[in-house]
Design an enzyme around this catalytic site. Structure first.
Site, PDB file in Angstrom:
ATOM      1  N   CYS A  93       0.566  -1.589  -0.494  1.00 44.06           N
ATOM      2  CA  CYS A  93      -0.132  -0.095   0.221  1.00 44.06           C
ATOM      3  C   CYS A  93       0.671   1.272  -0.166  1.00 44.06           C
ATOM      4  O   CYS A  93       1.149   1.524  -0.636  1.00 44.06           O
ATOM      5  CB  CYS A  93      -0.980   0.158   0.837  1.00 44.06           C
ATOM      6  N   HIS A 190      -3.679  -5.752   2.218  1.00 45.27           N
ATOM      7  CA  HIS A 190      -2.877  -6.172   3.497  1.00 45.27           C
ATOM      8  C   HIS A 190      -3.729  -6.847   4.516  1.00 45.27           C
ATOM      9  O   HIS A 190      -3.791  -8.073   3.506  1.00 45.27           O
ATOM     10  CB  HIS A 190      -3.725  -4.838   4.575  1.00 45.27           C
TER      11      HIS A 190
END
Ligand code: GLN
Length: 238
Positions: A93, A190
């Site tokens: 990310c 994630h």
């Protein structure tokens, strides 16, 4: 064989949504195979003064990225050397975004990236959040959780990590997710990512060991727990 050396970039600023779990997965899956390893971390002001086998950088809020972006520029040459030697890199990310060319944050400041990936990211008003499932040519189905406002566009030459089956991925339109370039992975997954997707963890470990032993083949592990977690996550609604 010398220990496999992991470098964790900015764990103090860039490790949200359980991203440290990726380090735990790499370390435990080497421990279970009696592969000697060392964990190293680099924070702002530290020197990148040795060779590593694996580089990892997790995600972070925009403000965490503002903190680290300038310091990451100082590590760029060493990271490019690592990348050009086909050594494994995993970025999640916010880390992924800063390994691109730039990230324009929600307050329109432009954070420089280090250009490992030919990709650009712009914050949007859409928070792309939820469970995500992708189909990767290299790894098959991969599961995770995403939470980002940044929309990433890959240049024509970059290949995504996978196609989005459920969730947003790189942006709300392209239905592609992440990037895979040489042995460097950028992804919005994630979760944390590696514990539920051991195939990727093992790929990274095997590539790292092969730096010293090119013919090395990882032993199989009993992944019944990991499979349970994967299957549970796969069934979750977006
Ligand atoms: N701050 C970045 C964004 O919102 C990255 C977020 C993250 O790392 N989860 O897109």
């Amino acid at each position: 064989m010398r220990p496999v050396k992991i470098l964790h970039l900015y764990p103090d600023r860039m490790s949200i949504y359980g991203d440290y779990g990726n380090i735990i997965s790499l370390i435990k899956r080497m421990e279970w195979r009696n592969i000697k390893h060392e964990y190293h971390s680099l924070s702002i002001g530290d020197k990148f003064d040795q060779e590593y086998d694996i580089i990892f950088m997790g995600g972070g809020q925009d403000k965490g990225q503002v903190y680290v972006a300038q310091d990451l520029q100082l590590q760029s040459a060493k990271i490019h050397e690592h990348f050009n030697l086909n050594k494994p890199i995993l970025t999640i990310c916010g880390g992924y975004q800063l390994f691109g060319r730039y990230f324009i944050t929600s307050d329109l400041s432009e954070l420089p990236g280090i250009g490992i990936f030919d990709a650009v990211t712009r914050a949007t008003n859409t928070r792309m959040i939820g469970n995500i499932l992708i189909e990767s040519d290299k790894f098959g189905h991969l599961v995770g959780f995403e939470n980002h406002s940044g929309a990433t566009q890959l240049s024509g030459t970059e290949k995504p990590l996978g196609k989005v089956i459920k969730g947003f991925g790189n942006n709300a339109d392209s239905k592609n997710e992440g990037v895979l370039s040489k042995n460097a992975i950028g992804t919005y997954l994630h979760g944390s990512f590696l514990p539920k997707n051991p195939v990727v963890s093992d790929y990274i470990i095997e590539q790292a060991v092969r730096i010293q032993a090119p013919e090395y083949k990882l032993d199989e592990l009993d992944d019944s727990l990991e499979k349970l977690a994967f299957d549970r996550a796969k069934k979750r609604p977006q």
